[in-house]
Every structure is written in structure tokens, then in C-alpha cells.
Design an enzyme around this catalytic site. Sequence first.
Site, mmCIF file in Angstrom:
data_model
loop_
_atom_site.group_PDB
_atom_site.id
_atom_site.type_symbol
_atom_site.label_atom_id
_atom_site.label_comp_id
_atom_site.label_asym_id
_atom_site.label_seq_id
_atom_site.Cartn_x
_atom_site.Cartn_y
_atom_site.Cartn_z
ATOM 1 N N HIS A 1 0.807 -1.226 0.000
ATOM 2 C CA HIS A 1 0.000 0.000 0.000
ATOM 3 C C HIS A 1 0.835 1.268 0.000
ATOM 4 C CE1 HIS A 1 -3.948 -1.936 0.921
ATOM 5 N NE2 HIS A 1 -3.177 -2.838 1.481
ATOM 6 N N LYS B 227 -7.677 13.783 4.586
ATOM 7 C CA LYS B 227 -6.759 12.631 4.563
ATOM 8 C C LYS B 227 -5.762 12.822 5.709
ATOM 9 C CE LYS B 227 -6.028 13.910 0.329
ATOM 10 N NZ LYS B 227 -6.007 12.773 -0.610
ATOM 11 N N ARG B 228 -4.951 11.837 6.010
ATOM 12 C CA ARG B 228 -3.942 11.993 7.054
ATOM 13 C C ARG B 228 -3.007 13.125 6.665
ATOM 14 N NH1 ARG B 228 -3.447 8.075 11.355
ATOM 15 N NH2 ARG B 228 -1.573 9.254 11.825
ATOM 16 N N LYS C 118 1.391 14.422 0.933
ATOM 17 C CA LYS C 118 0.008 14.704 0.503
ATOM 18 C C LYS C 118 -0.183 16.208 0.257
ATOM 19 C CE LYS C 118 -1.690 10.670 3.115
ATOM 20 N NZ LYS C 118 -2.553 9.847 2.238
ATOM 21 N N THR D 57 -8.317 6.936 -1.728
ATOM 22 C CA THR D 57 -9.704 6.445 -1.819
ATOM 23 C C THR D 57 -10.691 7.576 -1.537
ATOM 24 O OG1 THR D 57 -9.344 5.601 0.427
ATOM 25 C CG2 THR D 57 -9.363 3.977 -1.364
ATOM 26 N N LYS E 61 -14.465 8.678 -3.284
ATOM 27 C CA LYS E 61 -15.680 9.002 -2.514
ATOM 28 C C LYS E 61 -16.198 10.396 -2.903
ATOM 29 C CE LYS E 61 -13.714 6.122 1.094
ATOM 30 N NZ LYS E 61 -12.736 6.083 2.221
HETATM 31 C C1 26W Z 1 4.411 0.882 9.986
HETATM 32 C C2 26W Z 1 3.547 2.079 9.950
HETATM 33 C C3 26W Z 1 2.579 2.048 8.807
HETATM 34 C C4 26W Z 1 1.208 2.009 9.068
HETATM 35 C C5 26W Z 1 0.311 2.020 7.991
HETATM 36 C C6 26W Z 1 3.039 2.082 7.509
HETATM 37 C C7 26W Z 1 2.130 2.085 6.420
HETATM 38 C C8 26W Z 1 0.794 2.053 6.706
HETATM 39 C C9 26W Z 1 -0.224 2.039 5.588
HETATM 40 C C10 26W Z 1 0.184 1.163 4.499
HETATM 41 C C11 26W Z 1 -0.385 3.400 5.064
HETATM 42 C C12 26W Z 1 -1.650 3.513 4.254
HETATM 43 O O1 26W Z 1 -2.723 3.596 4.797
HETATM 44 N N1 26W Z 1 -1.479 3.566 2.933
HETATM 45 C C13 26W Z 1 -2.586 3.985 2.106
HETATM 46 O O2 26W Z 1 -3.321 2.830 1.695
HETATM 47 C C14 26W Z 1 -4.472 3.199 0.935
HETATM 48 C C15 26W Z 1 -5.265 1.931 0.651
HETATM 49 O O3 26W Z 1 -4.629 1.152 -0.308
HETATM 50 C C16 26W Z 1 -4.084 3.950 -0.337
HETATM 51 O O4 26W Z 1 -5.247 4.343 -1.009
HETATM 52 C C17 26W Z 1 -3.220 5.166 0.002
HETATM 53 O O5 26W Z 1 -2.747 5.747 -1.173
HETATM 54 C C18 26W Z 1 -2.052 4.749 0.877
HETATM 55 O O6 26W Z 1 -1.314 5.870 1.339
#
Ligand code: 26W
Length: 805
Positions: A347, A533-534, A539, A641, A645
Site C-alpha cells: 500500500h 486525509k492523514r 500529501k 480512496t 468518494k
Molecule cells: C508501519 C507504519 C505504517 C502504518 C500504515 C506504515 C504504512 C501504513 C499504511 C500502508 C499506510 C496507508 O494507509 N497507505 C494507504 O493505503 C491506501 C489503501 O490502499 C491507499 O489508497 C493510500 O494511497 C495509501 O497511502
Amino acid sequence: MLSKKKFKSEMRQRLREKYAMEIEDASSQELFNVLGSVIKAYYSDSWRQSWKSYLANEDKQVYYFSIEFLPGKMLKSNLLNLGILDVVSEGLAEMEIDLEDLANVEKDMALGNGGLGRLASCFMDSIASCGLPGNGNGIRYDYGLFKQRFVDGYQVELPDEWLSSGNVWEVRKESKAVDIQFSGDVWMVPDEEGHLKPVYKNQRILRAVPYDTAMIGYQNKRVNTMRLWGIEIPTSEEEKYTSIQDRRQFEDLTAVLYPDDSNERGRLVRLAQEYFFVSAGVQSILRYYLKLKKPLSCLSEYVAIHINDTHPALCVPEMMRLLLDEHGLSWEQAWEITVKVMSYTNHTIMAEALEKWPIHLMRSLLPRMYQIIEEIDRRFVEKKKLAYGSDLVERTRIIQNDQVHMAHLAIIGSHSTNGVAKLHSELLKQVVLHDFYEIYPERFNNKTNGIAERRWMQLANEPLSHVLDKHIKKSWRKNPEDLRLLLNYLDDPQVLKELAAAKLQNKEALARYIKETTGIKVLPTAIFDVQIKRLHAYKRQLLNLLHILKLYFELKENPDTAIHPRVFIFGAKAAPSYTYAKAIIKVINEVGNMINNDPAIGDRLKVVFLENYNVSLAERIIPAADVSEQISLASKEASGTSNMKLMLNGAITIATLDGANIEIRDAVGEDNIVIFGLTEQEVYAYYENQDYSALKIYEESPVLQKILNAFVDGTIPNIEFEGREIFDSLIKYNDEYFLLRDFDAYCQAQAKINEWYQDPQQWQQKSLINIANAGRFSADDTVLRYAEDIWQLNPVLKAAEKEPR
Ligand code: 26W
């Protein structure tokens, strides 16, 4: 089907049983609890039947392992999918109860950070709604993602006690608990047949207790399960704990969700959390499989395990451990089964988000896991070195510089690795995971994300849903592709008027919410420009702010500048340890105060940063949005995403060619989206040539000088520290995400939006085209592609196809 009469008597009956009181005397919380139990009783049959039919038909099932799930509130979604939303809301109304009041009592289930967690919950809804046998597997955190409060413009984090008034939707399954082993030492000792068997010493055993929540399909009588594991100390282990602290130390292992969404911090408790739900999940799957009385060699014909990013990657060595140590298979047999059962989704390409666990941590906490990972690594190197040479193998092996590369483990240990949008999957193959693509080209594939359109349209946007029902009938509710029927009304002034009225109704509702929660008065007729978004540098919420400051200074300099009034709406949480992101939050709030209280500006420009952005707030903001900000630096946002929406709810997107923005452009065409900025090729060219100079752009642009200097010359009040940090990040540290490079193009894009909005007919037609083409981003289609290409779920698929979609 449930009748209003039956429903009302059920409510009265249960209220008497549970609280010995009448409807009139009950609080909203008590009414919500009773309503929850009425609904649970209503779907419990389908839940059991679904389970029994999977078992009876020996259907292949998928288990979606995710350390995050972000369902938000479930009341209305459950009622909609059960097809009793109207009956219940009318029945309650006849008892002078407003369903909205009860819905507001429910706490958001916020067991996730952002995109990854919400996608998992959208997938749960779609898997059940497509009639696919699927289960979620995760952690039952006591505390979800922190509650965000702004104190003097600063983000402050508060604990999210989401379980304080219980959770009506979960069912505790004591009988399904399993033991999880941590730390201690392990020796491999030959047993009587000479097989090497692990012997463990002074390890800690903890109990994983499952809490099941129903995942109800959309009006198809299918109910799947999301299993979240809670931790407890088994009675047999109690004497090992000398004090409450000692106990709490272990009981708190799953107490809190880690609030970072793109920065791994290598904490031991996080590794323990990852192993905890993985081991509990894989053990319970094998326990179920044994019921089928099939040989283990056929496991992959009945079980698919999906690894949602690297956080559950220990599924690979854990499956090996059980097949080797508990079922006595040979390494080769165990490995072949494991690879066929496992599949992995990446992701993010952000380096800092890719998990690499120090081997000393892995070895001390999970000695047997480390042993097996070592052997997987050794065999990989041995097997591949000859064919691919040592360089490539040294770059792709799992253990490097005393770290365990979890993405490498997931890719080597599974039969499929997919990205979440076309560009992202290409970047994985051509750049980030190119070495692996060389070795396993057949494993790489793309599965562009999707969204649960039931929640993000039918529930969140009733005004628009009614306009659609009126003109294109209701088939879109079951088959979002039918939204395309709206294209037949592109030149129908009545329909365009009704669509505009629905949007205005949603904007008025949000304007009321903004007034109530922030005291800021906004014009519902202004352009509602939304970035939700975060908070993360890539971003580029800061780029949005730089443009706002440009507009502000222009209006200050020449008050008669013709711009359509704009409200810039932000929703974003920053990881607590991410100080730069928190500095941006402070500056956005201070700029907001400055602009919102500037009499020279009046209603023409407003900046609103809404606190505690979460699923429920998103459901309020998205239907009211005119403009969708998707302005990440090209190549950085895997998919996004919120972009889908906002498109579904008729917002026009201003975007870079990044992630799924590109596929949205493909869907609506150049005239119905505003694209700007560097492409990913141009970004990579800068990386190649190392010739980007933000200082140069700053020195050549008086407009940028005025804007950036405002960060350090006191023009923007109360940001002495944050302003300097941000100014330096751009000028001194050379603007890592090329904000200054994309600034002019972004301002021109925003001017185009302003120009388009001057022509309401034209704007509404572009909005209609976005709504009409949003059906392709339904998560139902996405999960069906996973089911066909990756999970190979069998005939049930046909059933799904048969269902009128
Ligand atoms: C280890 C810390 C950590 C925690 C969460 C690293 C990475 C993450 C996630 C992978 C981050 C995340 O939410 N990525 C997002 O995933 C969405 C669903 O596929 C995408 O639409 C976003 O572009 C992506 O940033």
C-alpha cells in the site's frame, strides 16, 4: 421481512427484559443498546446459515489479515444491508424516536489510521455483499485511533475509549480462544523418528480470545465474520505474574492502535501485536480446516490468506511453524502449501513505511519465527543465487544488515503481490520491487482500490440518492455501474437543477455543523473546497495553504478581485511523533484565524480545519464537497480512496497524475477534472539529475517570496517556531516534495476551478459526469477481481454473478 409492528413490539419487549423500563423512560444509549440486540437477533440466523453452508459446501474461504479495520459506525450500514432501514426509522419515529439520535450515540469503531484500515472495512462489506466466503482477522484494541482536539491551534491527542459503553455488535467466543507463545528459548531436538522438534523454555503464553462481528451482505442473506482478537492471561499462567504491573505489561499488548500511518518505529510491542493476531488467526484457520478432514496438501484449495501490507507478514513463518512443528510435514511440503495459500498487497512506496525488524528483537521475542525466517532466507539465497547472481539475491534476501525485511518475506512467501492502482503497481514492478519482478514476474499484478458505495452514497448522501432513484430508478443501488444511466440526463435542466439542490442541501447541513463546532459562519453558496486525509508532507496540505495565502494577499492588495467565495475545509490527523506534520496543522489553524477574522475579506475566503477527522466526519463532509483536493506529489500516493468518494458525490477533482487520480481522469475525461503538476517521470528525472533548487524558484518569484516570508516575518501570527521549521524545510532543505515547483501550475488549476464555477450549468454537468462514472470504483468489482485472480474462490463466484448486480 420485518414489519413495523413486529419491530416495535420487539423493541418494547427487549427494553422491558434488559432494563425493566418503557420506551418513554429510556435514554438514547439504552435505546441504542436494545436496538442493537434486536438487529443482532434479526441477522443471527443468516449468520449461522452462512457459516453452515460454507462448511457443508466445503467452500474455499479467504481470510483477510489486517492490523487495522476502520468500520466507523455500523448501525445504519447494518440496517441498510438488512433492507430494514426504512422500517426501523419509521417504526422508531412512531415511538417518537429519531434514528439519527441513536446513530449518534454509537461510537466510531476507529481501529485504523487511514486508507489501509478503511479499505479493509470497505472490502469486508463488499466481500459479504458479493456473496463471497470471507473473514476479517485483526486486533480488538481497547483504544482506537486517538481523538484529536485543537488547543490554541495545536493538535492534542486524547484516548479513544470506544468500549466505554460496551460494543453491541461483537460476540465473545470464549470456546474459540487459542494460546500464543512469546519469547523464551527454543532448541531443535530430534524426536523418536529423528524429526527435529522445537523444545521451548521459559516462554510466555498468552491467551487470544476472539470477538466476532457480523459483516452483513447487501440484501443477500449472506453474513460473514470479522474476527478481532483480545488478549488475556490464561489461568494456568497466573502464578508467573508477580504484580498487577507485571500482568498489565502483557495484558496491554493489544491495548492501543499504533497511530503512525507511514512511519515504522520498530517498537517491540508493535511486533508482539503483529505476531499475536497472526498466530491466533492461522491457528484458528487450521483448527477449522481439520474439520473438513482433507489432507493438508490441499489446504490452498480451501483457504486463502491475504496479507494486508507487511504488518501481517509473519503469517508466512507462522504457517510454516504449524505445518512443520505441529503437523510434521517436510519443509518442501510446508513451503509449497504456504506459498499457494498466501497473497500480499503493498500500500505504499514510502521507504520509511517499509517494515524492517532488527533481528535481535525478532530473535528475543519470537525465537522460533526467527529460526524459520533464517531458513527461508537461506534456502532463497541458495535456490536463486545460481539463476540470478549474488547481487540481485543479496538485494532481495530477507535478512540484510541485521534486519528482517518484512516486504521481502511477504513477496517470497506468497504467490501474489499486488499494488493498489495502475501507476503504483507499475512503480512496484519497474522501480521499488523491480528485483523481485525479475525473479517472480508472474506474481505481480494490479488491483485498483475501490470503495463501499453503499456507505459513501446511499447512507452518506440521501438527498442525491433520492434524485438518482427518481430519474434512473434504483438498480444503481445494487449495481453501481448503472450510475452511467445519469449520462442520459446531461442536458436535462430539471435533473441538473435537482442535483444542484441536493448538493446545496448537503452544504447547508455542513455549514450548520461548522457553525456549531467551530463558530465559523460560511456561505453555503461558496465553493466548498475539501482536503481530507492523514496529514503527511507528501500529501501536500501545505501546497493547498500556499495557494490560500496567495488568494488572501491578492484580496488584501486589490479587494475588488473577482473570485467566487471559497471555503477551504481541512480534515487531518498527524501521527503524534510527526512534529513537522503537527507544525503544518498549527500554521493552517493560525492562517485560518487570520483570514476568518479579517473584516477586509468577509465571506469571500474561509479556512475551516475540522477537529477529529474520522469516518463519521467524512460522511458529513464528502456530500457537501464541490472541489476534491488530490494534490500529492506524483508517485507518492499509492492510490487514494477519498478521491473516489468525493467523485461519487459529485465533487470536481483538482489533481496531480498520481495513484488512482489517473484512473479517475481516464473515467471522466480531461474536461471534467483539473490536472496539474509534475508527472512521476518528471519527478524521477529530478531524482536522477539531482538538479532541483527550491531556492532558485523562490528567488525568481516575488509572489512566492511574499507568501513564504509570511511564515517567518510575523505576518502570520503565533507561528514563530513552526513558521521557521516550514520555511527551512522548503528553502534550506530543498523542498523534498517539490511544492514550489508545482505552485504556479496549481494556482492556474485553481483559477480554472474558479472560472468553471462561474457557469453553474457547466459545473453541474461536469459534476454529473463524475457521479455517472464513479460506479467503476465500487469495491464490489475490486474484491471480485481479487477473488478471481488471487484468491481463486470457487463456484460461489457464480452465485455472486447470478445475483442481479
Ligand atoms: C508501519 C507504519 C505504517 C502504518 C500504515 C506504515 C504504512 C501504513 C499504511 C500502508 C499506510 C496507508 O494507509 N497507505 C494507504 O493505503 C491506501 C489503501 O490502499 C491507499 O489508497 C493510500 O494511497 C495509501 O497511502
